[in-house]
Design a protein around this motif. Structure first.
Motif, PDB file in Angstrom:
ATOM      1  N   PHE A  63       0.832  -1.194   0.000  1.00 23.78           N
ATOM      2  CA  PHE A  63       0.000   0.000   0.000  1.00 23.78           C
ATOM      3  C   PHE A  63       0.874   1.256   0.000  1.00 23.78           C
ATOM      4  CE2 PHE A  63      -3.265  -2.911   0.632  1.00 23.78           C
ATOM      5  CZ  PHE A  63      -4.509  -2.290   0.607  1.00 23.78           C
ATOM      6  N   PHE A  64       0.435   2.262  -0.755  1.00 21.55           N
ATOM      7  CA  PHE A  64       1.100   3.562  -0.866  1.00 21.55           C
ATOM      8  C   PHE A  64       2.444   3.472  -1.595  1.00 21.55           C
ATOM      9  CE2 PHE A  64      -1.311   3.574   3.200  1.00 21.55           C
ATOM     10  CZ  PHE A  64      -2.366   4.340   2.766  1.00 21.55           C
ATOM     11  N   SER A  65       2.659   2.381  -2.337  1.00 18.99           N
ATOM     12  CA  SER A  65       3.835   2.282  -3.200  1.00 18.99           C
ATOM     13  C   SER A  65       3.551   3.014  -4.508  1.00 18.99           C
ATOM     14  CB  SER A  65       4.158   0.813  -3.486  1.00 18.99           C
ATOM     15  OG  SER A  65       3.086   0.206  -4.215  1.00 18.99           O
ATOM     16  N   PHE A  66       4.574   3.131  -5.357  1.00 21.14           N
ATOM     17  CA  PHE A  66       4.390   3.805  -6.643  1.00 21.14           C
ATOM     18  C   PHE A  66       3.411   3.020  -7.521  1.00 21.14           C
ATOM     19  CE2 PHE A  66       5.813   4.598 -11.100  1.00 21.14           C
ATOM     20  CZ  PHE A  66       5.412   5.930 -11.167  1.00 21.14           C
ATOM     21  N   GLN A  67       3.501   1.680  -7.510  1.00 25.90           N
ATOM     22  CA  GLN A  67       2.589   0.862  -8.296  1.00 25.90           C
ATOM     23  C   GLN A  67       1.164   0.996  -7.765  1.00 25.90           C
ATOM     24  OE1 GLN A  67       3.192  -0.474 -11.064  1.00 25.90           O
ATOM     25  NE2 GLN A  67       5.424  -0.376 -11.122  1.00 25.90           N
ATOM     26  N   TYR A  68       1.028   1.129  -6.444  1.00 27.15           N
ATOM     27  CA  TYR A  68      -0.281   1.375  -5.837  1.00 27.15           C
ATOM     28  C   TYR A  68      -0.850   2.692  -6.355  1.00 27.15           C
ATOM     29  CZ  TYR A  68      -3.507   2.936  -2.128  1.00 27.15           C
ATOM     30  OH  TYR A  68      -4.581   3.423  -1.422  1.00 27.15           O
ATOM     31  N   LEU A  69      -0.014   3.722  -6.397  1.00 27.73           N
ATOM     32  CA  LEU A  69      -0.424   5.031  -6.907  1.00 27.73           C
ATOM     33  C   LEU A  69      -0.934   4.925  -8.336  1.00 27.73           C
ATOM     34  CD1 LEU A  69      -0.505   8.173  -6.952  1.00 27.73           C
ATOM     35  CD2 LEU A  69       1.909   8.114  -7.592  1.00 27.73           C
ATOM     36  N   LEU A  70      -0.195   4.236  -9.202  1.00 28.39           N
ATOM     37  CA  LEU A  70      -0.589   4.115 -10.598  1.00 28.39           C
ATOM     38  C   LEU A  70      -1.911   3.375 -10.743  1.00 28.39           C
ATOM     39  CD1 LEU A  70       2.836   3.240 -12.308  1.00 28.39           C
ATOM     40  CD2 LEU A  70       1.692   5.460 -12.191  1.00 28.39           C
ATOM     41  N   PHE A  71      -2.096   2.333  -9.934  1.00 25.66           N
ATOM     42  CA  PHE A  71      -3.327   1.547 -10.029  1.00 25.66           C
ATOM     43  C   PHE A  71      -4.531   2.352  -9.551  1.00 25.66           C
ATOM     44  CE2 PHE A  71      -6.497  -1.367  -8.307  1.00 25.66           C
ATOM     45  CZ  PHE A  71      -6.745  -2.143  -9.432  1.00 25.66           C
TER      46      PHE A  71
END
Length: 228
Positions: A63-71
């Motif tokens: 959670f709150f990772s860059f990939q999370y942001l993109l999704f």
């Protein structure tokens, strides 16, 4: 004018999501135990905490990772294309069968029988069910969870067909079709990452919340019980 408004909406969403991720990431660093309890509490609303082989360490730290942001950005931007509203005509979007035939959603309706659309990943006597396999929520090359089935983002309809076979191995007891590579059904029903709908006679009777936190099959059960 419409394109300018859409651009403004997307920009506001970008700013809001980015700020939320920055705050969330900061809190995870400063207060890891508190944030863990918060995320686990959210997990109780879905099926995340019910699989003993799928621990918090497999998904919580993502959670709150860059990939999370993109999704999250992709999900919220797609909701701007939502055309499915309760009491209004349902979008008759194209889907693809496992044999590669293009069909329309209304092709799966039989008379005035309710049709339940399960986007993402059962009252067969009074209703029909259809699973629409859409793009991956946690692709191996996207916002991935550990100890999860390794499926990459679909680059072609064949990729999506192969991915859907993992679901079909569990014998879902209803037809499974694929969203088009343009993701028309997912977009017009604002279905990513998962969502339930009930259609009847071409109209949206029930529009479920966006999963996983607000994905509640029991709400469909309540509606169908009234139709007995």
């Amino acid at each position: 004018m419409f394109s300018i408004r859409l651009l403004l909406q997307k920009t506001l969403i970008l700013l809001h999501v980015t700020a939320s991720v920055v705050v969330g990431k900061t809190l995870m660093v400063l207060f890891p135990n508190t944030m863990k309890r918060h995320i686990l509490k959210q997990g109780e609303k879905s099926r995340m905490n019910q699989n003993p082989k799928f621990s918090y360490e497999n998904w919580g730290p993502t959670f709150f990772s860059f990939q999370y942001l993109l999704f999250v950005l992709k999900v919220k931007w797609k909701r701007l294309e939502d055309e499915a509203y309760e009491g209004r005509p349902a979008p008759n979007t194209p889907v693809v069968t496992s044999q590669g035939d293009v069909r329309l959603l209304f092709d799966f309706m039989r008379g005035n029988r309710p049709l339940i659309l399960n986007f993402g990943s059962y009252f067969s006597s009074i209703a029909d069910f259809l699973i629409i396999y859409i793009e991956e929520a946690h692709a191996a090359d996207g916002w991935a969870f550990k100890n999860n089935i390794v499926i990459k983002n679909h680059r072609s309809l064949e990729d999506r067909k192969i991915a859907a076979q993992f679901l079909q191995k569990n014998n879902p007891l209803c037809p499974v079709v694929l969203d088009t590579m343009e993701n028309l059904s997912s977009s017009k029903y604002a279905a990513l990452p998962e969502r339930l709908y009930l259609l009847q006679e071409g109209k949206v009777i029930y529009k479920g919340g966006v999963g996983p936190w607000n994905y509640h099959p029991q709400e469909i059960r309540t509606i169908l019980e009234k139709l007995k």
